[in-house]
Design an enzyme around this catalytic site. Structure first.
Site, PDB file in Angstrom:
ATOM      1  N   GLU A 254       0.879  -1.176   0.000  1.00  0.00           N
ATOM      2  CA  GLU A 254       0.000   0.000   0.000  1.00  0.00           C
ATOM      3  C   GLU A 254       0.905   1.212   0.000  1.00  0.00           C
ATOM      4  OE1 GLU A 254      -1.768   3.230   1.531  1.00  0.00           O
ATOM      5  OE2 GLU A 254      -2.191   1.910   3.225  1.00  0.00           O
ATOM      6  N   CYS A 288      -1.775   8.577   3.619  1.00  0.00           N
ATOM      7  CA  CYS A 288      -1.680   8.208   2.204  1.00  0.00           C
ATOM      8  C   CYS A 288      -2.958   8.535   1.450  1.00  0.00           C
ATOM      9  CB  CYS A 288      -1.352   6.716   2.077  1.00  0.00           C
ATOM     10  SG  CYS A 288      -2.513   5.655   2.976  1.00  0.00           S
TER      11      CYS A 288
END
Length: 486
Positions: A254, A288
């Site tokens: 990720e 993120c």
């Protein structure tokens, strides 16, 4: 309550173990620079020992019953609940996150852990598949994968570590985990303590407090690691992918994001601004999934910018221990300097400043840039700071094209009064997640969390993580004599 500052050691083979390096690392409070804990770093030899013990422990752990694994996970969850106040305090002091952020992170980690309990029944399931050969029975088994190498980042370390560790353990795997040393207590020691308290057998979870100078690529190249789970930057993710590819290891990555927040011509501006302020400024923008680009239809642009700036001006900032604080410090001096460099370069390139922030220690107050080009360096950089960029779109169609004009594809959002249209357009954005009439920072242990393009590979969440962290095996049983052609 446990004094987590005293758990400043690695956890190897069920023992709290002093690092054998001649180097120490001071974990600092990003707000005031005070020392939270001092850590003697673990060495490459100790990392190898952790993998060896994880390999041995996994063989026995894989043979445990689902009920045994569930009981361990239940007890670990109860520990997190009982020690919530102390854990939240450590998150605030170690990550610089607000009290709100720390409570959200604790809640998310607990959700992940409790959801993982449901995974325990998934291994050793047998599915029968029809066979074309007479007398043959095909059985498909799901087995534990083995040893998982886990590497987590500094921003949401408790949650982002737990989302690998808990499912891995539930599915009969063992784990060697390296948190970012800047947040080693939150990202590693608290989790190790919870599972120690729960009675997890020695060696099933090993937490290494160290840095790259000590271990190099040891987390990636160790032959016992069957999968590398990493959350962090795209640059590091590419490096991990290269090494994993050469060694035929699985990855769950990720990575970075450049999440667009699209305001269409029929959007309710007030509601969009409510969502936008949260989705940009939670944890100082160090997420993120954070909104990186605001792409606004020209008919709504001026109203949206004006209302957004007014809200941004009023956001409380300062000491994250103050429950009223929303914006606390960036994680370290390097990240702050990086953000300031982005701001100065954007100014030199001619971006207009609608809200001028300021640096106060390690705190950066909100900046808002307007009339930003979607192709500019400012718009195409993952900011990881409280910096908002406003981009004007002439049409709704252009807004969607702009949303896709990035190498990243993690999260995204669309605001519109037409929900059916919103969902249709959501499918046109090339990202792993799109939220209609909401902001980009959403997570749940029951959704397929992950990105497209340069934002990663694989999906976390139930049931998708089960496929990532297990191996399927075909066993056929020929029940009658089979005739062969020669």
């Amino acid at each position: 309550m446990t004094r987590y500052e005293e758990l400043n050691r690695s956890f190897i083979n069920g023992q709290w173990t002093e690092g054998r390096s001649d180097r120490t690392y001071d974990i600092l409070n990003p707000y005031d620079g005070s020392t939270v804990a001092s850590v003697r770093l673990a060495t490459a030899v100790q990392l190898q020992e952790a993998f060896e013990t994880a390999k041995k422990a996994q063989r026995e752990w894989a043979q445990t019953s689902a009920d045994e694994r569930k009981e361990i996970l239940h007890k670990a969850a109860e520990y997190l609940k009982a020690d919530r106040e102390a854990i939240v305090d450590v998150i605030v002091r170690e990550t610089g996150g607000s009290v709100l952020k720390a409570n959200v992170e604790h809640h998310l980690a607990l959700e992940v852990l409790e959801e993982a309990i449901h995974f325990a029944d998934e291994i050793y399931k047998v599915r029968e598949v029809p066979a074309a050969i007479e007398g043959k029975v095909n059985h498909i088994h799901r087995l534990p994968l083995g040893v998982i190498a886990s590497i987590s980042p500094f921003n949401f370390p408790l949650n982002l570590s737990m989302r690998t560790i808990a499912p891995a353990i539930a599915l009969g795997n063992s784990v060697v985990h390296k948190p970012d040393i800047q947040v080693g207590l939150t990202g590693g020691c608290i989790i190790a303590k919870a599972f120690e308290h729960a009675g997890l057998p020695a060696g099933v979870l090993n937490v290494i407090l160290t840095d790259i100078t000590e271990i190099g690529d040891g987390m990636l190249t160790n032959p016992h690691a069957q999968l590398i789970s990493f959350t962090g930057s795209t640059a590091v993710g590419r490096h991990i992918g290269e090494i994993a590819g050469r060694n035929l290891k699985r990855v769950a990555l990720e990575l970075g994001g450049n999440s667009p927040f699209v305001v269409l011509s029929d959007a309710d501006v007030d509601r969009a601004v409510d969502a936008a302020v949260f989705g940009k400024f939670i944890h100082q923008g160090q997420i993120c999934m954070i909104i990186n680009r605001f792409i606004i239809h020209k008919d709504k642009y001026e109203e949206f910018v004006q209302k957004f700036v007014e809200r941004a001006k009023a956001i409380p900032y300062g000491d994250p221990r103050d429950p009223k604080t929303v914006i606390g410090p960036l994680i370290n001096e390097r990240q702050l300097e990086k953000a300031i460099n982005v701001i100065e370069e954007a100014k030199r390139e001619g971006a207009k400043v609608a809200l001028e922030g300021e640096r106060i220690g390690n705190v950066l107050t909100p900046y808002v840039f307007t009339e930003v080009s979607n192709s500019s360096k400012l718009a195409q950089t993952e900011l990881f700071a409280p910096i908002a960029t406003m981009i004007r779109a002439d049409t709704d169609e252009e807004a969607i094209r702009m949303a896709n004009d990035t190498e990243y594809g993690l999260s995204s959002a669309i605001f519109t009064s037409d929900l059916a249209k919103g969902e249709e357009l959501a499918l046109q954005i090339d990202s792993g997640m799109t939220h209609v009439n909401d902001q980009t920072v959403n997570d749940s242990p029951t959704i397929p969390f992950g990105g497209n393009k340069a934002s990663g590979l694989g999906r976390f969440g139930n049931p998708w993580i089960v496929e990532e962290f297990t191996v399927t095996k075909w066993v056929s049983v020929q029940q009658t004599y089979r005739k062969y052609p020669f």
